[in-house]
Scaffold this active site. Structure first.
Site, PDB file in Angstrom:
ATOM      1  N   THR A  51       0.857  -1.192   0.000  1.00 50.45           N
ATOM      2  CA  THR A  51       0.000   0.000   0.000  1.00 50.45           C
ATOM      3  C   THR A  51       0.892   1.240   0.000  1.00 50.45           C
ATOM      4  O   THR A  51       2.114   1.155   0.169  1.00 50.45           O
ATOM      5  CB  THR A  51      -0.896   0.065   1.278  1.00 50.45           C
ATOM      6  N   TYR A  53       3.235   4.434  -0.174  1.00 50.17           N
ATOM      7  CA  TYR A  53       4.474   4.760  -0.882  1.00 50.17           C
ATOM      8  C   TYR A  53       5.238   3.523  -1.356  1.00 50.17           C
ATOM      9  O   TYR A  53       5.924   3.567  -2.372  1.00 50.17           O
ATOM     10  CB  TYR A  53       5.361   5.638   0.007  1.00 50.17           C
ATOM     11  N   GLU A  75      -0.208  -8.381   5.608  1.00 48.35           N
ATOM     12  CA  GLU A  75      -1.630  -8.118   5.394  1.00 48.35           C
ATOM     13  C   GLU A  75      -2.443  -9.291   5.912  1.00 48.35           C
ATOM     14  O   GLU A  75      -1.892 -10.364   6.159  1.00 48.35           O
ATOM     15  CB  GLU A  75      -1.909  -7.901   3.893  1.00 48.35           C
ATOM     16  N   LEU A 139       8.267   0.668   5.394  1.00 47.04           N
ATOM     17  CA  LEU A 139       7.378   0.100   6.408  1.00 47.04           C
ATOM     18  C   LEU A 139       6.715   1.197   7.227  1.00 47.04           C
ATOM     19  O   LEU A 139       7.345   2.186   7.580  1.00 47.04           O
ATOM     20  CB  LEU A 139       8.161  -0.790   7.371  1.00 47.04           C
ATOM     21  N   TYR A 235       4.439  15.559  15.047  1.00 48.30           N
ATOM     22  CA  TYR A 235       5.190  14.779  14.054  1.00 48.30           C
ATOM     23  C   TYR A 235       6.699  14.986  14.186  1.00 48.30           C
ATOM     24  O   TYR A 235       7.395  14.206  14.821  1.00 48.30           O
ATOM     25  CB  TYR A 235       4.692  15.038  12.611  1.00 48.30           C
ATOM     26  N   LYS A 244      12.251   9.039  13.033  1.00 50.81           N
ATOM     27  CA  LYS A 244      12.718   9.420  11.689  1.00 50.81           C
ATOM     28  C   LYS A 244      14.155   9.959  11.749  1.00 50.81           C
ATOM     29  O   LYS A 244      14.922   9.772  10.805  1.00 50.81           O
ATOM     30  CB  LYS A 244      11.775  10.442  11.048  1.00 50.81           C
ATOM     31  N   VAL A 274      -2.942  10.939   2.071  1.00 50.71           N
ATOM     32  CA  VAL A 274      -3.858  10.030   2.741  1.00 50.71           C
ATOM     33  C   VAL A 274      -3.376   8.602   2.526  1.00 50.71           C
ATOM     34  O   VAL A 274      -3.344   8.118   1.391  1.00 50.71           O
ATOM     35  CB  VAL A 274      -5.288  10.153   2.165  1.00 50.71           C
TER      36      VAL A 274
HETATM   37  P1  NAD Z   1       1.136   2.334   4.533  1.00 47.77           P
HETATM   38  O1  NAD Z   1       0.435   2.017   5.791  1.00 47.77           O
HETATM   39  O2  NAD Z   1       0.315   2.632   3.322  1.00 47.77           O
HETATM   40  O3  NAD Z   1       2.122   1.109   4.133  1.00 47.77           O
HETATM   41  C1  NAD Z   1       2.875   0.397   5.066  1.00 47.77           C
HETATM   42  C2  NAD Z   1       3.425  -0.873   4.452  1.00 47.77           C
HETATM   43  O4  NAD Z   1       4.179  -1.568   5.464  1.00 47.77           O
HETATM   44  C3  NAD Z   1       2.360  -1.876   3.976  1.00 47.77           C
HETATM   45  O5  NAD Z   1       2.822  -2.514   2.797  1.00 47.77           O
HETATM   46  C4  NAD Z   1       2.307  -2.906   5.112  1.00 47.77           C
HETATM   47  O6  NAD Z   1       1.862  -4.187   4.716  1.00 47.77           O
HETATM   48  C5  NAD Z   1       3.776  -2.934   5.492  1.00 47.77           C
HETATM   49  N1  NAD Z   1       4.035  -3.469   6.835  1.00 47.77           N
HETATM   50  C6  NAD Z   1       3.638  -2.991   8.041  1.00 47.77           C
HETATM   51  N2  NAD Z   1       4.123  -3.746   9.041  1.00 47.77           N
HETATM   52  C7  NAD Z   1       4.862  -4.736   8.458  1.00 47.77           C
HETATM   53  C8  NAD Z   1       5.619  -5.832   8.936  1.00 47.77           C
HETATM   54  N3  NAD Z   1       5.754  -6.077  10.243  1.00 47.77           N
HETATM   55  N4  NAD Z   1       6.207  -6.658   8.037  1.00 47.77           N
HETATM   56  C9  NAD Z   1       6.088  -6.446   6.697  1.00 47.77           C
HETATM   57  N5  NAD Z   1       5.393  -5.408   6.181  1.00 47.77           N
HETATM   58  C10 NAD Z   1       4.787  -4.566   7.046  1.00 47.77           C
HETATM   59  O7  NAD Z   1       2.138   3.506   4.864  1.00 47.77           O
HETATM   60  P2  NAD Z   1       2.766   4.740   4.048  1.00 47.77           P
HETATM   61  O8  NAD Z   1       2.050   5.979   4.449  1.00 47.77           O
HETATM   62  O9  NAD Z   1       2.945   4.410   2.614  1.00 47.77           O
HETATM   63  O10 NAD Z   1       4.190   4.814   4.758  1.00 47.77           O
HETATM   64  C11 NAD Z   1       5.366   4.260   4.211  1.00 47.77           C
HETATM   65  C12 NAD Z   1       6.546   5.127   4.631  1.00 47.77           C
HETATM   66  O11 NAD Z   1       6.373   6.430   4.068  1.00 47.77           O
HETATM   67  C13 NAD Z   1       6.653   5.313   6.155  1.00 47.77           C
HETATM   68  O12 NAD Z   1       8.007   5.330   6.521  1.00 47.77           O
HETATM   69  C14 NAD Z   1       6.036   6.696   6.356  1.00 47.77           C
HETATM   70  O13 NAD Z   1       6.507   7.332   7.522  1.00 47.77           O
HETATM   71  C15 NAD Z   1       6.514   7.398   5.095  1.00 47.77           C
HETATM   72  N6  NAD Z   1       5.775   8.630   4.735  1.00 47.77           N
HETATM   73  C16 NAD Z   1       4.414   8.678   4.732  1.00 47.77           C
HETATM   74  C17 NAD Z   1       3.781   9.876   4.423  1.00 47.77           C
HETATM   75  C18 NAD Z   1       2.257   9.991   4.399  1.00 47.77           C
HETATM   76  O14 NAD Z   1       1.747  11.103   4.431  1.00 47.77           O
HETATM   77  N7  NAD Z   1       1.549   8.897   4.306  1.00 47.77           N
HETATM   78  C19 NAD Z   1       4.519  11.018   4.093  1.00 47.77           C
HETATM   79  C20 NAD Z   1       5.897  10.929   4.058  1.00 47.77           C
HETATM   80  C21 NAD Z   1       6.518   9.722   4.393  1.00 47.77           C
END
Ligand code: NAD
Length: 394
Positions: A51, A53, A75, A139, A235, A244, A274
């Site tokens: 899901t 990024y 998942e 992750l 944050y 971070k 989102v």
């Molecule tokens: P998300 O919840 O959409 O995706 C998380 C992913 O991690 C999923 O594929 C999930 O299955 C996997 N995951 C979780 N626990 C796991 C485990 N124990 N083993 C294997 N897989 C596992 O999250 P996202 O928002 O895409 O975040 C991804 C990264 O991007 C994070 O580091 C987040 O801090 C960073 N980020 C997010 C945003 C935002 O606004 N959403 C902005 C900047 C950076």
């Protein structure tokens, strides 16, 4: 089964298989419409690929650069009377599309924090790909069982030092209210660093290097967020921000290891979007609703797939090398952080109330995107029709 959205607070407890597949197709189409990424990655490991990024990274690598991909995710499959989580359906849809395009795609469903997962994935790389040239670490996890101590660390989203009060929105009910979050204690801080900091990323790179499955010149990237001052207490300066910082420390350590063979590791600071992870953070969804309104009006709004395609195409490949900020990070949050965009947020923020929420913010766009994460609201999907929720992982 006829599957409708069931929203409970900041999660939707149902997901639509065909809707998720349509969402994945939208992202694939975006990448295809942008054209190939010259000199792009060819063999890619994405940790957290189902899901947000991570999925966007996998799709950009596969459909922008013809890459073979290995994806790891955690998942839940479907159960009797209950659909699977969206990442389950996304991964099936991605894998089918990649294989139909003649691309290698292999999935590992389970806990990326374990030594066993690392060993399984190393063996798969050795057997199928030989080496990988890009490792994406994406992750977002609520907990981690430490592979050495066995201690279960739980991450939390709290301010550090003093309690924090600000506006927040219940995105489901559309109610704007004040929230006060008590400060973290030392254990909260240490636990959040253990889950969302850089140790596990370092362990992954160590396992891959020791097994000789990192190609010369291999790159690794992990994602972070900084955001505007209005969210800093929760944050950037909160428990997650400290984690971070640790991720940045790990980036420097890994970079030093990869440099001798011509590779690099770095942090890309991405835009607020989102995702399932961001919707759980207090205050942030209200900020995102305002931000979307302003960035859409300015014509600079992007989603996960636009962000990652831009990262690959303008910073990592296509003849580019990363343009680092003063702390050595790539900034694809640059459009979000433009002074005129942030000035507009600051102007709207104090004025938002429950009554004017639909007028002053893009709460409608927020909700639309939130539901899309779970496969709802996609064009061409008949949500009144029976659909098969029990799909085996590819
Ligand atoms: P998300 O919840 O959409 O995706 C998380 C992913 O991690 C999923 O594929 C999930 O299955 C996997 N995951 C979780 N626990 C796991 C485990 N124990 N083993 C294997 N897989 C596992 O999250 P996202 O928002 O895409 O975040 C991804 C990264 O991007 C994070 O580091 C987040 O801090 C960073 N980020 C997010 C945003 C935002 O606004 N959403 C902005 C900047 C950076």
């Amino acid at each position: 089964m006829i599957i409708k959205p069931k929203v409970r607070g900041f999660v939707c407890v149902t997901a639509h298989p065909e809707g998720c597949a349509a969402h994945v197709q939208e992202w694939i189409q975006h990448v295809k419409s942008q054209g190939p990424i010259q000199g792009g990655p060819k063999k890619v490991l994405v940790i957290g690929s189902s899901t947000g990024y991570g999925l966007a990274s996998r799709i950009s690598a596969a459909f922008g650069s013809g890459a073979a991909t290995i994806g790891i995710f955690f998942e839940r499959p479907s159960e009797e009377g209950r659909p699977a989580t969206p990442g389950w359906y996304n991964s099936i849809a991605f894998t089918r599309a990649a294989r139909a395009a003649g691309l290698y795609a292999r999935n590992f469903m389970g806990d990326a924090f374990t030594n066993e997962m690392k060993q399984q994935v190393v063996a798969a790389i050795k057997a199928d790909l030989g080496q990988v040239d890009l490792v994406v670490y994406s992750l977002a996890a609520p907990r981690r069982t430490h592979p050495v101590t066995g201690v279960v660390h739980k991450s939390c989203l709290k301010p550090v030092g003093t309690a924090y009060t600000n506006k927040t929105v219940d995105t489901d009910k559309g109610i704007v209210s004040e929230v006060t979050i008590d400060p973290a204690n030392d254990t909260d801080v240490a636990d959040t660093i253990a889950v969302m900091g850089g140790e596990d990323w370092e362990l992954w790179i160590k396992a891959l290097r020791e097994a000789g499955v990192l190609a010369p010149g291999a790159q690794s990237v992990a994602y972070s967020y900084i955001g505007p001052e209005v969210t800093w207490a929760i944050y950037k300066n909160g428990t997650i921000g400290l984690a971070k910082n640790d991720l940045e420390r790990a980036a420097r350590a890994i970079d030093a290891q990869l440099k001798p063979s011509g590779g690099r590791a770095f942090i890309s600071v991405n835009k607020a979007l989102v995702t399932q992870a961001s919707s759980a953070i207090p205050v942030v969804p209200l900020y995102i609703s305002i931000l979307y309104k302003i960035m859409k009006a300015a014509g600079t709004h992007e989603g996960c797939i636009e962000q990652i395609y831009r990262l690959f195409a303008t910073q990592m490949y296509n003849g580019h090398t990363p343009k680092f900020d003063e702390s050595g990070r790539v900034r694809v949050d640059d459009w979000e952080m433009r002074p005129e965009i942030q000035a507009a947020v600051v102007k709207i923020w104090p004025a938002v109330t429950t009554e004017n929420l639909p007028a002053l913010t893009d709460i409608a766009g927020y909700r639309e995107e939130f539901l899309k994460l779970f496969g709802f609201g996609l064009n061409g999907v008949n949500y009144d029709a029976e659909t098969e929720p029990h799909l085996p992982m590819e």
